[in-house]
Design a protein around this motif. Structure first.
Motif, mmCIF file in Angstrom:
data_model
loop_
_atom_site.group_PDB
_atom_site.id
_atom_site.type_symbol
_atom_site.label_atom_id
_atom_site.label_comp_id
_atom_site.label_asym_id
_atom_site.label_seq_id
_atom_site.Cartn_x
_atom_site.Cartn_y
_atom_site.Cartn_z
ATOM 1 N N GLY A 18 0.789 -1.214 0.000
ATOM 2 C CA GLY A 18 0.000 0.000 0.000
ATOM 3 C C GLY A 18 0.816 1.255 0.000
ATOM 4 N N ALA A 19 2.143 1.152 0.069
ATOM 5 C CA ALA A 19 2.967 2.356 0.105
ATOM 6 C C ALA A 19 2.968 3.043 -1.250
ATOM 7 C CB ALA A 19 4.388 2.012 0.536
ATOM 8 N N GLU A 20 2.823 2.248 -2.326
ATOM 9 C CA GLU A 20 2.864 2.828 -3.659
ATOM 10 C C GLU A 20 1.476 3.135 -4.197
ATOM 11 O OE1 GLU A 20 4.853 -0.022 -5.984
ATOM 12 O OE2 GLU A 20 6.718 0.150 -4.904
ATOM 13 N N ALA A 21 0.434 2.636 -3.548
ATOM 14 C CA ALA A 21 -0.934 2.825 -4.029
ATOM 15 C C ALA A 21 -1.407 4.236 -3.745
ATOM 16 C CB ALA A 21 -1.863 1.827 -3.364
ATOM 17 N N PRO A 22 -2.231 4.815 -4.643
ATOM 18 C CA PRO A 22 -2.757 6.150 -4.376
ATOM 19 C C PRO A 22 -3.777 6.087 -3.242
ATOM 20 C CG PRO A 22 -3.719 5.257 -6.368
ATOM 21 C CD PRO A 22 -2.669 4.292 -5.907
ATOM 22 N N PRO A 23 -4.062 7.186 -2.654
ATOM 23 C CA PRO A 23 -5.053 7.178 -1.567
ATOM 24 C C PRO A 23 -6.446 6.838 -2.116
ATOM 25 C CG PRO A 23 -4.440 9.423 -2.140
ATOM 26 C CD PRO A 23 -3.529 8.512 -2.910
ATOM 27 N N PRO A 24 -7.303 6.212 -1.294
ATOM 28 C CA PRO A 24 -8.646 5.843 -1.780
ATOM 29 C C PRO A 24 -9.491 7.068 -2.094
ATOM 30 C CG PRO A 24 -8.426 5.378 0.567
ATOM 31 C CD PRO A 24 -7.079 5.835 0.075
ATOM 32 N N ARG A 25 -10.388 6.877 -3.123
ATOM 33 C CA ARG A 25 -11.308 7.951 -3.504
ATOM 34 C C ARG A 25 -12.693 7.347 -3.675
ATOM 35 N NH1 ARG A 25 -8.919 11.070 -8.514
ATOM 36 N NH2 ARG A 25 -7.775 9.204 -8.958
ATOM 37 N N GLU A 26 -13.687 8.181 -3.707
ATOM 38 C CA GLU A 26 -15.066 7.741 -3.880
ATOM 39 C C GLU A 26 -15.298 7.412 -5.352
ATOM 40 O OE1 GLU A 26 -19.501 9.583 -3.466
ATOM 41 O OE2 GLU A 26 -17.979 10.243 -2.038
ATOM 42 N N VAL A 27 -16.053 6.302 -5.591
ATOM 43 C CA VAL A 27 -16.369 5.897 -6.950
ATOM 44 C C VAL A 27 -17.555 6.727 -7.431
ATOM 45 C CG1 VAL A 27 -17.128 3.982 -8.399
ATOM 46 C CG2 VAL A 27 -15.565 3.563 -6.516
ATOM 47 N N PRO A 28 -17.442 7.348 -8.603
ATOM 48 C CA PRO A 28 -18.564 8.172 -9.078
ATOM 49 C C PRO A 28 -19.760 7.288 -9.446
ATOM 50 C CG PRO A 28 -16.890 7.998 -10.774
ATOM 51 C CD PRO A 28 -16.337 7.357 -9.548
ATOM 52 N N HIS A 29 -20.958 7.865 -9.342
ATOM 53 C CA HIS A 29 -22.189 7.150 -9.698
ATOM 54 C C HIS A 29 -22.326 7.104 -11.217
ATOM 55 C CE1 HIS A 29 -26.206 5.601 -9.416
ATOM 56 N NE2 HIS A 29 -26.627 6.537 -10.248
ATOM 57 N N PHE A 30 -22.683 5.909 -11.743
ATOM 58 C CA PHE A 30 -22.914 5.763 -13.177
ATOM 59 C C PHE A 30 -24.035 4.740 -13.367
ATOM 60 C CE2 PHE A 30 -19.537 2.908 -11.990
ATOM 61 C CZ PHE A 30 -19.918 1.685 -12.524
ATOM 62 N N PRO A 31 -24.782 4.871 -14.481
ATOM 63 C CA PRO A 31 -25.887 3.921 -14.714
ATOM 64 C C PRO A 31 -25.325 2.527 -14.999
ATOM 65 C CG PRO A 31 -25.603 5.335 -16.611
ATOM 66 C CD PRO A 31 -24.678 5.849 -15.536
ATOM 67 N N PRO A 32 -26.147 1.469 -14.731
ATOM 68 C CA PRO A 32 -25.654 0.107 -14.989
ATOM 69 C C PRO A 32 -25.382 -0.111 -16.475
ATOM 70 C CG PRO A 32 -27.939 0.070 -14.237
ATOM 71 C CD PRO A 32 -27.475 1.488 -14.192
ATOM 72 N N VAL A 33 -24.424 -0.957 -16.734
ATOM 73 C CA VAL A 33 -24.042 -1.264 -18.104
ATOM 74 C C VAL A 33 -24.921 -2.404 -18.597
ATOM 75 C CG1 VAL A 33 -22.182 -2.056 -19.597
ATOM 76 C CG2 VAL A 33 -21.686 -0.535 -17.686
ATOM 77 N N ARG A 34 -25.578 -2.213 -19.706
ATOM 78 C CA ARG A 34 -26.430 -3.250 -20.295
ATOM 79 C C ARG A 34 -25.832 -3.620 -21.648
ATOM 80 N NH1 ARG A 34 -30.088 -2.974 -16.563
ATOM 81 N NH2 ARG A 34 -31.431 -1.248 -16.105
#
Length: 190
Positions: A18-34
């Protein structure tokens, strides 16, 4: 002369996870993929055809059970005994139906093949077939359908033909008598 050996390298310690991983962010809302069509349209088509064939077979089986054979009392086999009995398979049709109901009569019939008669038992249902010679060869036709076997000859009484007593409607008895005078008669078991 021997080749010089390289000096051993010191082991490298991995960095903590986890030292190289970027900090966590919120996932944006998107419609379901059909996805339309998918990768395997042929499999889906085959699966729906199988279901359609299975449904068609089930409907056909239900129709065959509903229109299946009847027992001695005229009811479909497998149905409860209460309720009005189904019409007999030898019931008169057409103009005969307009008059009074046809009474059942006993009709003696000589069956050509005595070995076939040995297979019969009282209570069996049979179709009577008349086979006669015509100018074009042998012609066979069903004279009586679903006739009830009332009596059969004793085992020692079977000779050139066997006399069997059948219970049939009066109009069928007339056809049996006429066919017995001009053609050879045979029976098929139900």
């Amino acid at each position: 002369m021997p080749f010089p050996q390289p000096a051993p390298t010191p082991p490298v310690c991995p960095a903590p996870l986890g030292a190289e991983a970027p900090p966590p962010r919120e996932v944006p809302h998107f419609p379901p993929v059909r996805v339309r069509g998918g990768r395997y349209p042929f499999r889906r088509l085959v699966r729906s055809r199988r279901r359609a064939v299975a449904l068609g077979l089930a409907v056909t089986a239900a129709a065959l059970v509903a229109a299946g054979p009847v027992d001695e009392a005229g009811r479909s086999r497998g149905h409860p005994a209460d309720g009005p009995p189904a019409p007999s398979p030898t019931a008169p049709t057409g103009a005969e139906r307009r008059g009074p109901p046809a009474a059942s009569v006993s009709a003696p019939v000589r069956i050509t093949d005595a070995a076939t008669v040995r297979l019969l038992r009282p209570g069996d249902r049979v179709d009577v077939i008349a086979a006669g010679q015509t100018a074009t060869g042998t012609d066979a036709q069903v004279v009586a359908r679903g006739a009830l076997v009332t009596r059969i000859p004793e085992p020692g009484d079977v000779g050139e033909g066997a006399l069997v007593v059948l219970t049939v409607p009066r109009s069928t008895a007339v056809r049996l008598a006429g066919a017995g005078a001009t053609a050879r008669l045979a029976v098929t078991l139900w």
